[in-house]
Design a protein around this motif. Structure first.
Motif, PDB file in Angstrom:
ATOM      1  N   ARG A 161     -47.474  91.018 -39.613  1.00 42.07           N
ATOM      2  CA  ARG A 161     -46.718  91.453 -38.073  1.00 42.07           C
ATOM      3  C   ARG A 161     -47.537  91.038 -37.225  1.00 42.07           C
ATOM      4  N   GLN A 162     -47.232  90.987 -36.070  1.00 41.39           N
ATOM      5  CA  GLN A 162     -48.185  90.452 -34.963  1.00 41.39           C
ATOM      6  C   GLN A 162     -48.257  91.829 -34.085  1.00 41.39           C
ATOM      7  N   THR A 163     -49.243  91.903 -33.147  1.00 35.03           N
ATOM      8  CA  THR A 163     -49.382  92.923 -32.324  1.00 35.03           C
ATOM      9  C   THR A 163     -48.701  93.210 -30.888  1.00 35.03           C
ATOM     10  N   THR A 164     -48.905  92.025 -30.366  1.00 33.68           N
ATOM     11  CA  THR A 164     -47.873  92.011 -29.076  1.00 33.68           C
ATOM     12  C   THR A 164     -46.534  91.085 -29.136  1.00 33.68           C
ATOM     13  N   GLY A 165     -45.910  91.496 -28.129  1.00 30.33           N
ATOM     14  CA  GLY A 165     -44.494  90.772 -28.031  1.00 30.33           C
ATOM     15  C   GLY A 165     -44.707  89.282 -27.945  1.00 30.33           C
ATOM     16  N   ARG A 166     -45.757  88.854 -27.280  1.00 30.58           N
ATOM     17  CA  ARG A 166     -46.259  87.303 -27.011  1.00 30.58           C
ATOM     18  C   ARG A 166     -46.660  86.808 -28.319  1.00 30.58           C
ATOM     19  N   GLU A 167     -47.195  87.568 -29.108  1.00 31.24           N
ATOM     20  CA  GLU A 167     -47.702  87.050 -30.451  1.00 31.24           C
ATOM     21  C   GLU A 167     -46.521  86.906 -31.484  1.00 31.24           C
ATOM     22  N   ALA A 168     -45.826  87.887 -31.354  1.00 35.28           N
ATOM     23  CA  ALA A 168     -44.557  87.817 -32.303  1.00 35.28           C
ATOM     24  C   ALA A 168     -43.597  86.866 -31.881  1.00 35.28           C
ATOM     25  N   VAL A 169     -43.240  86.576 -30.749  1.00 34.29           N
ATOM     26  CA  VAL A 169     -42.399  85.138 -30.426  1.00 34.29           C
ATOM     27  C   VAL A 169     -43.150  83.908 -30.530  1.00 34.29           C
ATOM     28  N   ALA A 170     -44.540  83.744 -30.284  1.00 40.89           N
ATOM     29  CA  ALA A 170     -45.258  82.741 -30.844  1.00 40.89           C
ATOM     30  C   ALA A 170     -44.977  82.652 -32.490  1.00 40.89           C
ATOM     31  N   LYS A 171     -44.995  83.718 -33.255  1.00 46.14           N
ATOM     32  CA  LYS A 171     -45.112  83.341 -34.712  1.00 46.14           C
ATOM     33  C   LYS A 171     -43.433  82.887 -34.913  1.00 46.14           C
ATOM     34  N   PHE A 172     -42.648  83.321 -34.299  1.00 49.51           N
ATOM     35  CA  PHE A 172     -41.325  82.833 -34.562  1.00 49.51           C
ATOM     36  C   PHE A 172     -41.324  81.373 -33.838  1.00 49.51           C
ATOM     37  N   ASP A 173     -41.712  80.891 -32.997  1.00 46.65           N
ATOM     38  CA  ASP A 173     -41.713  79.535 -32.404  1.00 46.65           C
ATOM     39  C   ASP A 173     -42.526  78.746 -33.632  1.00 46.65           C
ATOM     40  N   GLU A 174     -43.437  79.186 -34.117  1.00 48.62           N
ATOM     41  CA  GLU A 174     -44.002  78.359 -35.360  1.00 48.62           C
ATOM     42  C   GLU A 174     -43.283  78.231 -36.554  1.00 48.62           C
ATOM     43  N   LEU A 175     -42.427  79.408 -36.769  1.00 53.78           N
ATOM     44  CA  LEU A 175     -41.509  78.981 -37.965  1.00 53.78           C
ATOM     45  C   LEU A 175     -40.213  78.508 -37.859  1.00 53.78           C
ATOM     46  N   ALA A 176     -39.755  78.484 -36.337  1.00 55.79           N
ATOM     47  CA  ALA A 176     -38.391  77.921 -36.125  1.00 55.79           C
ATOM     48  C   ALA A 176     -38.570  76.532 -35.877  1.00 55.79           C
ATOM     49  N   THR A 177     -39.849  76.083 -35.182  1.00 59.04           N
ATOM     50  CA  THR A 177     -39.718  74.892 -34.809  1.00 59.04           C
ATOM     51  C   THR A 177     -39.384  73.771 -35.717  1.00 59.04           C
ATOM     52  N   PRO A 178     -39.741  73.613 -36.930  1.00 57.09           N
ATOM     53  CA  PRO A 178     -39.431  72.518 -37.927  1.00 57.09           C
ATOM     54  C   PRO A 178     -38.023  72.371 -37.866  1.00 57.09           C
ATOM     55  N   LEU A 179     -37.240  73.657 -38.171  1.00 56.05           N
ATOM     56  CA  LEU A 179     -35.772  73.646 -38.124  1.00 56.05           C
ATOM     57  C   LEU A 179     -35.075  73.211 -36.766  1.00 56.05           C
ATOM     58  N   LYS A 180     -35.547  73.602 -35.727  1.00 59.06           N
ATOM     59  CA  LYS A 180     -35.032  73.169 -34.395  1.00 59.06           C
ATOM     60  C   LYS A 180     -35.332  71.702 -34.058  1.00 59.06           C
ATOM     61  N   SER A 181     -36.781  71.116 -34.209  1.00 59.67           N
ATOM     62  CA  SER A 181     -36.982  70.013 -34.159  1.00 59.67           C
ATOM     63  C   SER A 181     -36.782  68.628 -35.138  1.00 59.67           C
ATOM     64  N   ASP A 182     -36.842  69.133 -36.256  1.00 63.45           N
ATOM     65  CA  ASP A 182     -36.679  68.314 -37.338  1.00 63.45           C
ATOM     66  C   ASP A 182     -35.366  67.937 -37.916  1.00 63.45           C
ATOM     67  N   VAL A 183     -34.619  69.218 -38.039  1.00 66.62           N
ATOM     68  CA  VAL A 183     -33.280  69.073 -38.580  1.00 66.62           C
ATOM     69  C   VAL A 183     -32.180  68.966 -37.306  1.00 66.62           C
ATOM     70  N   ASN A 184     -32.490  69.607 -36.340  1.00 66.42           N
ATOM     71  CA  ASN A 184     -31.403  69.653 -35.413  1.00 66.42           C
ATOM     72  C   ASN A 184     -31.741  68.676 -34.096  1.00 66.42           C
ATOM     73  N   GLY A 185     -32.877  68.160 -34.185  1.00 62.35           N
ATOM     74  CA  GLY A 185     -33.529  67.330 -33.080  1.00 62.35           C
ATOM     75  C   GLY A 185     -33.377  67.700 -31.879  1.00 62.35           C
ATOM     76  N   MET A 186     -33.833  69.112 -31.693  1.00 57.74           N
ATOM     77  CA  MET A 186     -33.869  69.847 -30.265  1.00 57.74           C
ATOM     78  C   MET A 186     -35.265  69.424 -29.940  1.00 57.74           C
ATOM     79  N   ARG A 187     -35.339  69.346 -28.426  1.00 62.97           N
ATOM     80  CA  ARG A 187     -36.707  69.027 -27.679  1.00 62.97           C
ATOM     81  C   ARG A 187     -36.441  70.015 -26.639  1.00 62.97           C
ATOM     82  N   ALA A 188     -37.749  70.413 -26.044  1.00 63.59           N
ATOM     83  CA  ALA A 188     -37.984  71.071 -24.862  1.00 63.59           C
ATOM     84  C   ALA A 188     -37.733  70.282 -23.660  1.00 63.59           C
ATOM     85  N   VAL A 189     -36.856  70.820 -22.580  1.00 65.60           N
ATOM     86  CA  VAL A 189     -36.684  70.078 -21.361  1.00 65.60           C
ATOM     87  C   VAL A 189     -37.659  70.852 -20.505  1.00 65.60           C
TER      88      VAL A 189
END
Length: 236
Positions: free
Chosen positions: A187-215
């Motif tokens: 578990r992360q301490t701050t909200g920003r750290e928790a979201v950063a952890k989510f980004d780390e875990l979710a990015t492979p699914l978003k970018s490699d599987v679904n082809g999402m990119r940041a505008v």
């Protein structure tokens, strides 16, 4: 939602009309002016979300901006689109705070047109002056070149879709509803750290599987319209 499409399509809704507030046509100058002074020679991005009653008065104002004002000052519509039929978001890149102050705030023609169409067509407004999140803080998968072959492509003819995220971080991360899923040591301490952890875990699914990119990932500097205190805007 469509990247760099400055002319939102009209839609209809059975939702009842609501009277507009002054927030829709008055910028929060107490916050905005110091920001514009700080960014007098630096680029920034203005993000606005408008809730519509009636779009009949929309086009003269947007045409004024898109055909006359923006080309003359080097401003660019980065992305815009419709959220749940009755809300529009727009992201405009301005070359600096000086041209925004002179060409938007101090341009009476623009101010009159904005007040007219928002009084007649819009009942709620939110806006934030933002800057780009440093590229090093955006997961690399979301900034990679677009994929040639997406593993699970959408059906042919499917319109492009953007995800619009308006984020306000908790000061401290709250795992009270997820204790069985997240081990204490992870578990992360701050909200920003928790979201950063989510980004780390979710990015492979978003970018490699679904082809999402940041505008655009944008850090909110000041609330320019309304009272919603967001800290980050993400468009993917």
């Amino acid at each position: 939602a469509h990247p760099a499409d400055p002319s939102p399509s009209p839609t209809t809704s059975s939702e009842p009309s609501t009277s507009p507030t002054s927030d829709c046509y008055e910028y929060n100058l107490k916050e905005l002016l110091p920001f514009l002074e700080e960014y007098a020679d630096k680029e920034f991005y203005m993000v606005e979300v408008l809730y519509y009653n009636d779009r009949a008065g929309d086009y003269p104002y947007t045409e004024l901006l898109n055909k006359e004002v923006f080309p003359s000052i080097g401003a660019q519509v980065v992305a815009n689109g419709t959220i749940l039929t009755q809300k529009d978001f727009t992201v405009v890149k301005y070359p600096n705070g000086t041209v925004f102050r002179q060409s938007i705030l101090e341009n009476q023609k623009v101010q009159d047109a904005m007040a007219l169409y928002r009084r007649s067509s819009v009942y709620e407004c939110h806006g934030w002056a933002t800057t780009l999140v440093p590229k090093a803080l955006v997961p690399p998968g979301l900034t990679a070149s677009p994929m040639d072959d997406i593993p699970f492509p959408p059906p042919p003819g499917t319109p492009m879709t953007l995800f619009f995220h308006a984020i306000s971080f908790l000061e401290f991360a709250d795992y009270s509803d997820y204790t069985q899923f997240v081990p204490k040591e992870e578990r992360q301490t701050t909200g920003r750290e928790a979201v950063a952890k989510f980004d780390e875990l979710a990015t492979p699914l978003k970018s490699d599987v679904n082809g999402m990119r940041a505008v655009a990932w944008l850090d909110v500097q000041v609330t320019a319209l309304g009272h919603e205190q967001m800290q980050q805007i993400r468009i993917e």
